[in-house]
Design a protein around this motif. Sequence first.
Motif, PDB file in Angstrom:
ATOM      1  N   LEU A 147      43.700 -80.024   3.006  1.00 45.18           N
ATOM      2  CA  LEU A 147      44.893 -80.757   3.412  1.00 45.18           C
ATOM      3  C   LEU A 147      45.013 -82.020   2.572  1.00 45.18           C
ATOM      4  CD1 LEU A 147      47.123 -80.748   5.655  1.00 45.18           C
ATOM      5  CD2 LEU A 147      45.539 -82.066   7.070  1.00 45.18           C
ATOM      6  N   GLY A 148      46.253 -82.415   2.294  1.00 45.13           N
ATOM      7  CA  GLY A 148      46.465 -83.654   1.536  1.00 45.13           C
ATOM      8  C   GLY A 148      47.881 -83.712   1.009  1.00 45.13           C
ATOM      9  N   GLY A 149      48.295 -84.887   0.606  1.00 46.12           N
ATOM     10  CA  GLY A 149      49.646 -85.075   0.099  1.00 46.12           C
ATOM     11  C   GLY A 149      49.853 -84.433  -1.258  1.00 46.12           C
ATOM     12  N   SER A 150      51.106 -84.406  -1.699  1.00 45.38           N
ATOM     13  CA  SER A 150      51.424 -83.876  -3.024  1.00 45.38           C
ATOM     14  C   SER A 150      50.677 -84.678  -4.085  1.00 45.38           C
ATOM     15  CB  SER A 150      52.927 -83.967  -3.283  1.00 45.38           C
ATOM     16  OG  SER A 150      53.633 -83.156  -2.389  1.00 45.38           O
ATOM     17  N   GLY A 151      50.104 -83.959  -5.054  1.00 42.40           N
ATOM     18  CA  GLY A 151      49.387 -84.622  -6.130  1.00 42.40           C
ATOM     19  C   GLY A 151      47.972 -85.021  -5.788  1.00 42.40           C
ATOM     20  N   SER A 152      47.473 -84.576  -4.625  1.00 49.40           N
ATOM     21  CA  SER A 152      46.115 -84.957  -4.229  1.00 49.40           C
ATOM     22  C   SER A 152      45.047 -84.060  -4.841  1.00 49.40           C
ATOM     23  CB  SER A 152      45.979 -84.956  -2.699  1.00 49.40           C
ATOM     24  OG  SER A 152      46.252 -83.665  -2.166  1.00 49.40           O
ATOM     25  N   GLY A 153      45.466 -83.023  -5.571  1.00 51.78           N
ATOM     26  CA  GLY A 153      44.508 -82.195  -6.300  1.00 51.78           C
ATOM     27  C   GLY A 153      44.025 -80.968  -5.563  1.00 51.78           C
ATOM     28  N   LYS A 154      44.754 -80.542  -4.533  1.00 48.80           N
ATOM     29  CA  LYS A 154      44.341 -79.373  -3.756  1.00 48.80           C
ATOM     30  C   LYS A 154      44.362 -78.104  -4.619  1.00 48.80           C
ATOM     31  CE  LYS A 154      47.640 -79.757  -0.658  1.00 48.80           C
ATOM     32  NZ  LYS A 154      48.430 -80.863  -1.251  1.00 48.80           N
ATOM     33  N   SER A 155      45.481 -77.845  -5.275  1.00 45.36           N
ATOM     34  CA  SER A 155      45.608 -76.628  -6.080  1.00 45.36           C
ATOM     35  C   SER A 155      44.699 -76.664  -7.300  1.00 45.36           C
ATOM     36  CB  SER A 155      47.060 -76.431  -6.516  1.00 45.36           C
ATOM     37  OG  SER A 155      47.905 -76.233  -5.395  1.00 45.36           O
ATOM     38  N   VAL A 156      44.454 -77.852  -7.824  1.00 40.52           N
ATOM     39  CA  VAL A 156      43.546 -78.000  -8.970  1.00 40.52           C
ATOM     40  C   VAL A 156      42.142 -77.520  -8.596  1.00 40.52           C
ATOM     41  CG1 VAL A 156      42.460 -79.641 -10.564  1.00 40.52           C
ATOM     42  CG2 VAL A 156      44.884 -79.860 -10.019  1.00 40.52           C
ATOM     43  N   LEU A 157      41.725 -77.807  -7.368  1.00 40.69           N
ATOM     44  CA  LEU A 157      40.407 -77.346  -6.915  1.00 40.69           C
ATOM     45  C   LEU A 157      40.300 -75.824  -6.977  1.00 40.69           C
ATOM     46  CD1 LEU A 157      39.266 -79.436  -3.803  1.00 40.69           C
ATOM     47  CD2 LEU A 157      38.214 -79.365  -6.064  1.00 40.69           C
ATOM     48  N   LEU A 158      41.372 -75.118  -6.570  1.00 37.99           N
ATOM     49  CA  LEU A 158      41.352 -73.655  -6.624  1.00 37.99           C
ATOM     50  C   LEU A 158      41.238 -73.169  -8.066  1.00 37.99           C
ATOM     51  CD1 LEU A 158      44.050 -72.504  -4.013  1.00 37.99           C
ATOM     52  CD2 LEU A 158      41.644 -73.080  -3.660  1.00 37.99           C
ATOM     53  N   LYS A 159      41.976 -73.808  -8.966  1.00 35.33           N
ATOM     54  CA  LYS A 159      41.925 -73.408 -10.380  1.00 35.33           C
ATOM     55  C   LYS A 159      40.554 -73.666 -10.976  1.00 35.33           C
ATOM     56  CE  LYS A 159      46.884 -74.068 -10.999  1.00 35.33           C
ATOM     57  NZ  LYS A 159      47.957 -74.924 -11.552  1.00 35.33           N
ATOM     58  N   GLU A 160      39.912 -74.766 -10.566  1.00 34.29           N
ATOM     59  CA  GLU A 160      38.557 -75.045 -11.033  1.00 34.29           C
ATOM     60  C   GLU A 160      37.564 -74.020 -10.476  1.00 34.29           C
ATOM     61  OE1 GLU A 160      38.833 -79.910 -11.519  1.00 34.29           O
ATOM     62  OE2 GLU A 160      38.330 -79.040  -9.567  1.00 34.29           O
ATOM     63  N   LEU A 161      37.795 -73.600  -9.248  1.00 32.34           N
ATOM     64  CA  LEU A 161      36.903 -72.659  -8.583  1.00 32.34           C
ATOM     65  C   LEU A 161      36.836 -71.328  -9.318  1.00 32.34           C
ATOM     66  CD1 LEU A 161      35.192 -71.724  -6.144  1.00 32.34           C
ATOM     67  CD2 LEU A 161      37.329 -71.277  -4.930  1.00 32.34           C
ATOM     68  N   ILE A 162      37.963 -70.869  -9.861  1.00 27.14           N
ATOM     69  CA  ILE A 162      37.967 -69.576 -10.561  1.00 27.14           C
ATOM     70  C   ILE A 162      37.956 -69.739 -12.082  1.00 27.14           C
ATOM     71  CG2 ILE A 162      38.986 -68.265  -8.675  1.00 27.14           C
ATOM     72  CD1 ILE A 162      41.708 -68.560  -9.988  1.00 27.14           C
ATOM     73  N   GLY A 163      37.697 -70.963 -12.543  1.00 21.97           N
ATOM     74  CA  GLY A 163      37.496 -71.181 -13.969  1.00 21.97           C
ATOM     75  C   GLY A 163      38.747 -71.266 -14.807  1.00 21.97           C
ATOM     76  N   LEU A 164      39.922 -71.414 -14.179  1.00 21.19           N
ATOM     77  CA  LEU A 164      41.156 -71.604 -14.957  1.00 21.19           C
ATOM     78  C   LEU A 164      41.237 -73.018 -15.509  1.00 21.19           C
ATOM     79  CD1 LEU A 164      43.768 -69.726 -12.730  1.00 21.19           C
ATOM     80  CD2 LEU A 164      42.661 -68.924 -14.829  1.00 21.19           C
ATOM     81  N   MET A 165      40.556 -73.956 -14.854  1.00 16.75           N
ATOM     82  CA  MET A 165      40.400 -75.331 -15.337  1.00 16.75           C
ATOM     83  C   MET A 165      38.928 -75.694 -15.217  1.00 16.75           C
ATOM     84  SD  MET A 165      43.482 -77.591 -13.710  1.00 16.75           S
ATOM     85  CE  MET A 165      45.190 -77.345 -14.213  1.00 16.75           C
ATOM     86  N   LYS A 166      38.486 -76.599 -16.077  1.00 10.77           N
ATOM     87  CA  LYS A 166      37.122 -77.095 -15.973  1.00 10.77           C
ATOM     88  C   LYS A 166      37.160 -78.557 -15.537  1.00 10.77           C
ATOM     89  CE  LYS A 166      34.332 -74.190 -19.000  1.00 10.77           C
ATOM     90  NZ  LYS A 166      33.533 -73.654 -17.904  1.00 10.77           N
TER      91      LYS A 166
END
Length: 247
Positions: A37-56
């Motif tokens: 949970l968190g506001g827009s731009g808090s990095g929630k979706s980025v965490l998912l991308k990091e989890l599956i290696g789409l971002m480091k």
Amino acid sequence: MSKVIIEFKNVHKSFNGLPVHNGINLSILEGEIMSLLGGSGSGKSVLLKELIGLMKPDKGDIMVFGKNVTKMGEDELIQLREHVGMLFQGAALFDSLTVFENIAYPLREHLQLTEGEIRVRVAEKLQLVGLGGIENKMPAELSGGMKKRVGLARAIATEPDIILYDEPTTGLDPMTAQRINELIIELQKKLGVTTIVVTHDLHCVKTVSNRIAMLHEGKIIIVGTWKELATSKIPIVKDFISGTICE
């Protein structure tokens, strides 16, 4: 006691010098539904991308099944992704492919199945999400809620151990959103999967979550049940839960 399946350890990430993650620490247990949970731009979706290696991440470790995702090469990441299903925002269906071909796509990419086995698997997953018999429809013929459910059928087609939901109820009417919430719970119970839901939809969070982690200013500021968040004395948590902070 359930074992830890996913662990973020001191994860940092910045874009153009602006920090999004500033030391994220979070453990997710086998078989639970964890909402971020968190506001827009808090990095929630980025965490998912990091989890599956789409971002480091710039710094820190992300452990999945005891292996460090941040150290994996492309071949290892492909193997990891075979165990992870993801429902993207907007479902992200291929517009030029039928429903059948959309769901069959990851099966052909990752599994050695015959065409007959693929047809059975696609039909089975569509039944699970309440859309049996629509294999030949095109995405343009589907409502927003149906697209989400087809996206969900595709996410579970490979029978993953982990399912990631990125804003699963965004843009849906209340009845359709409730159906998606019910599906998240049903699939967790039927498949025994570990689930992460990224959302700012408080009704979704309250309905589906075993535990909730709230991001603010690059950190996890609280982890707990809905009741624990709703009774928290942390000002930013109180404001978010009460709706004082809007998206």
